[in-house]
Write an enzyme that holds these catalytic residues in place. Structure first.
Site, PDB file in Angstrom:
ATOM      1  N   HIS A 155       0.826  -1.197   0.000  1.00 11.53           N
ATOM      2  CA  HIS A 155       0.000   0.000   0.000  1.00 11.53           C
ATOM      3  C   HIS A 155       0.865   1.253   0.000  1.00 11.53           C
ATOM      4  O   HIS A 155       2.055   1.222   0.351  1.00 11.53           O
ATOM      5  CB  HIS A 155      -0.928   0.000   1.216  1.00 11.53           C
ATOM      6  CG  HIS A 155      -2.045  -0.986   1.106  1.00 11.53           C
ATOM      7  ND1 HIS A 155      -3.157  -0.968   1.916  1.00 11.53           N
ATOM      8  CD2 HIS A 155      -2.232  -2.037   0.260  1.00 11.53           C
ATOM      9  CE1 HIS A 155      -3.974  -1.952   1.590  1.00 11.53           C
ATOM     10  NE2 HIS A 155      -3.430  -2.619   0.590  1.00 11.53           N
ATOM     11  N   GLU A 191       1.029   3.824   1.915  1.00 12.68           N
ATOM     12  CA  GLU A 191       1.634   4.229   3.183  1.00 12.68           C
ATOM     13  C   GLU A 191       2.937   3.473   3.454  1.00 12.68           C
ATOM     14  O   GLU A 191       3.938   4.048   3.909  1.00 12.68           O
ATOM     15  CB  GLU A 191       0.660   3.990   4.349  1.00 12.68           C
ATOM     16  CG  GLU A 191      -0.647   4.753   4.218  1.00 12.68           C
ATOM     17  CD  GLU A 191      -1.730   3.974   3.501  1.00 12.68           C
ATOM     18  OE1 GLU A 191      -2.897   4.121   3.872  1.00 12.68           O
ATOM     19  OE2 GLU A 191      -1.389   3.218   2.567  1.00 12.68           O
ATOM     20  N   HIS A 227     -23.802  12.607  35.979  1.00 11.54           N
ATOM     21  CA  HIS A 227     -24.013  13.780  35.137  1.00 11.54           C
ATOM     22  C   HIS A 227     -22.689  14.466  34.847  1.00 11.54           C
ATOM     23  O   HIS A 227     -21.703  14.316  35.583  1.00 11.54           O
ATOM     24  CB  HIS A 227     -24.979  14.746  35.830  1.00 11.54           C
ATOM     25  CG  HIS A 227     -26.398  14.261  35.827  1.00 11.54           C
ATOM     26  ND1 HIS A 227     -27.469  15.049  36.173  1.00 11.54           N
ATOM     27  CD2 HIS A 227     -26.931  13.050  35.489  1.00 11.54           C
ATOM     28  CE1 HIS A 227     -28.591  14.359  36.063  1.00 11.54           C
ATOM     29  NE2 HIS A 227     -28.283  13.142  35.651  1.00 11.54           N
ATOM     30  N   CYS A 244     -27.069  18.209  41.028  1.00  5.98           N
ATOM     31  CA  CYS A 244     -25.833  18.790  40.501  1.00  5.98           C
ATOM     32  C   CYS A 244     -25.658  20.226  40.990  1.00  5.98           C
ATOM     33  O   CYS A 244     -24.544  20.664  41.299  1.00  5.98           O
ATOM     34  CB  CYS A 244     -25.838  18.746  38.976  1.00  5.98           C
ATOM     35  SG  CYS A 244     -25.719  17.074  38.287  1.00  5.98           S
TER      36      CYS A 244
END
Length: 425
Positions: free
Chosen positions: A84, A86, A295, A326
């Protein structure tokens, strides 16, 4: 050349492709430029590209501490037989530069028609892990099998080994056209939907790379998590300056932070910027939670407590105002850290008509936390710091009108609880 060392994840690939290749491989040829038709066909950033079975890799190599010959500074590779593009580049780089010139630091930039496949990404990551004098930036027109988890993990591994990745935008296409195509002196002509396709490719890349920003280099491979901490750690060596990417994609921001009266289901996002009092660089991050988990505000507090802050100014941008639990925990944190200035701006108000949620907002005001609704300046600042500093924020229709409406509701809540005399610092 810097001595080769075994990187922390180099066991997944060969120590050096050139040194460890036992069988003689064919000579790697690098064409200087692309034909115009080839460039336009293979580099078109379509969301779903058919018939483009080859990968073209245009490269630039710049050396710090050595003067590279002009012939070695740029070129084009494509697939040679079963090798390939690369890997062709890495073989060429090893034989033509690393073994011969013994350079200092090398800065390599790739412009690719397809992002690396998982096998090539693994080999390139192993190469980066053993050549610490090499930095690599990869701009891709399209992303290969972007929905395949194995390909996603290998792209994350590339980033964790120091590679910087981004989708090709108009400046990159222009640069490729000017440097790597036989253009006959003609300017680059953008194709239809180029920018829209870029936004699609860019958002997909951000979804892919989010786990590596969450986990850092020592946590490969990434595993699914219900709670996402989106913050780029220093160890990843991920740089925003060579890409259009921030913590949030543009489409994600426009969806999640939209303050219209009727919006699609939105996830709770919290983007924060911390400015230390000692003059150090600001610290930024983005958190989100999913249903049934902690949360984002609680994750934010855990992060702040771990930093053992004494004095700082923190600005938070939330898609929803905090829930009661919260809010009370944020208020307790502020009381424990009186010298910290904390500002909270929410795009929308969460269940603002319920008494418990109103009490939560009151606890924030009473603790000294500034709470307000995001308006155009806050949306613009959030965009610049967490989405895309290189492109201006474009307000949606009714943004300021919606902000004014929400600010009026927040003001009425404050007055109904007798807190109108509390002034935000």
């Amino acid at each position: 050349m810097q001595p080769q060392r075994l990187g922390p994840r180099a066991e997944m690939g060969p120590i050096c492709l050139g040194c460890s290749h036992r069988r003689p491989y064919p000579p790697i040829r690098n064409p200087i430029k692309l034909y115009k038709e080839t460039f336009y066909f293979h580099f078109k950033n379509l969301p779903y590209a058919k018939g483009r079975k080859n990968t073209f890799l245009c490269f630039e190599v710049n050396g710090k501490g050595c003067d590279l010959p002009v012939s070695l500074r740029q070129g084009v590779f494509k697939k040679e037989g079963r090798i390939h593009a690369e890997l062709c580049f890495l073989y060429w780089l090893h034989d033509r530069i690393l073994k011969v010139l013994s350079p200092g630091e090398l800065k390599v930039t790739w412009y690719m028609s397809w992002s690396p496949c998982n096998r090539c990404a693994e080999q390139v990551a192993g190469f980066l892990a053993t050549h610490h004098n090499l930095s690599l930036a990869i701009f891709s027109s399209r992303f290969y099998y972007k929905g395949d988890p194995s390909h996603q993990q290998m792209l994350c591994r590339l980033v964790q080994e120091g590679a910087r990745m981004a989708a090709m935008d108009l400046p990159e296409f222009k640069k490729c056209w000017d440097k790597f195509a036989y253009n006959d002196g003609q300017p680059f002509t953008p194709w239809e939907r180029l920018y829209k396709n870029f936004r699609f490719q860019d958002s997909k890349l951000q979804e892919i790379l989010r786990p590596c920003c969450i986990l850092g280099p020592s946590s490969y491979p990434p595993t699914p998590s219900d709670v996402c901490l989106i913050t780029c750690l220093p160890e990843t060596r991920f740089s925003v300056e060579c890409s259009q990417m921030g913590w949030l994609g543009e489409e994600v921001f426009y969806l999640q932070f939209n303050n219209s009266h009727r919006v699609q289901p939105v996830q709770p996002y919290l983007c924060y910027q911390l400015e230390p009092s000692n003059g150090q660089e600001p610290h930024k991050g983005c958190l989100l939670n999913k249903k049934g988990k902690q949360h984002a505000e609680i994750l934010f507090l855990d992060k702040m407590r771990s930093m053992e802050l004494s004095q700082a100014t923190i600005t938070c941008y939330l898609t929803w105002s905090p829930c009661p639990n919260c809010a009370w925990q944020l208020a307790a944190f502020k009381k424990d850290h009186p010298d910290i200035i904390l500002r909270i701006y929410a795009s929308r108000l969460y269940f603002y008509w319920r008494t418990a949620f109103q009490k939560g907002l009151c606890s924030l005001w009473q603790s000294g936390i500034q709470v307000d609704v995001m308006d155009l300046p806050q949306f613009t600042d959030c965009w610049r710091n967490f989405v895309n500093p290189r492109r201006p924020f474009r307000p949606w229709n009714g943004l300021e009108k919606n902000s004014w409406r929400l600010q009026r509701r927040l003001r009425r809540i404050k007055e109904s609880w007798g807190l109108q005399d509390l002034v935000n610092n």
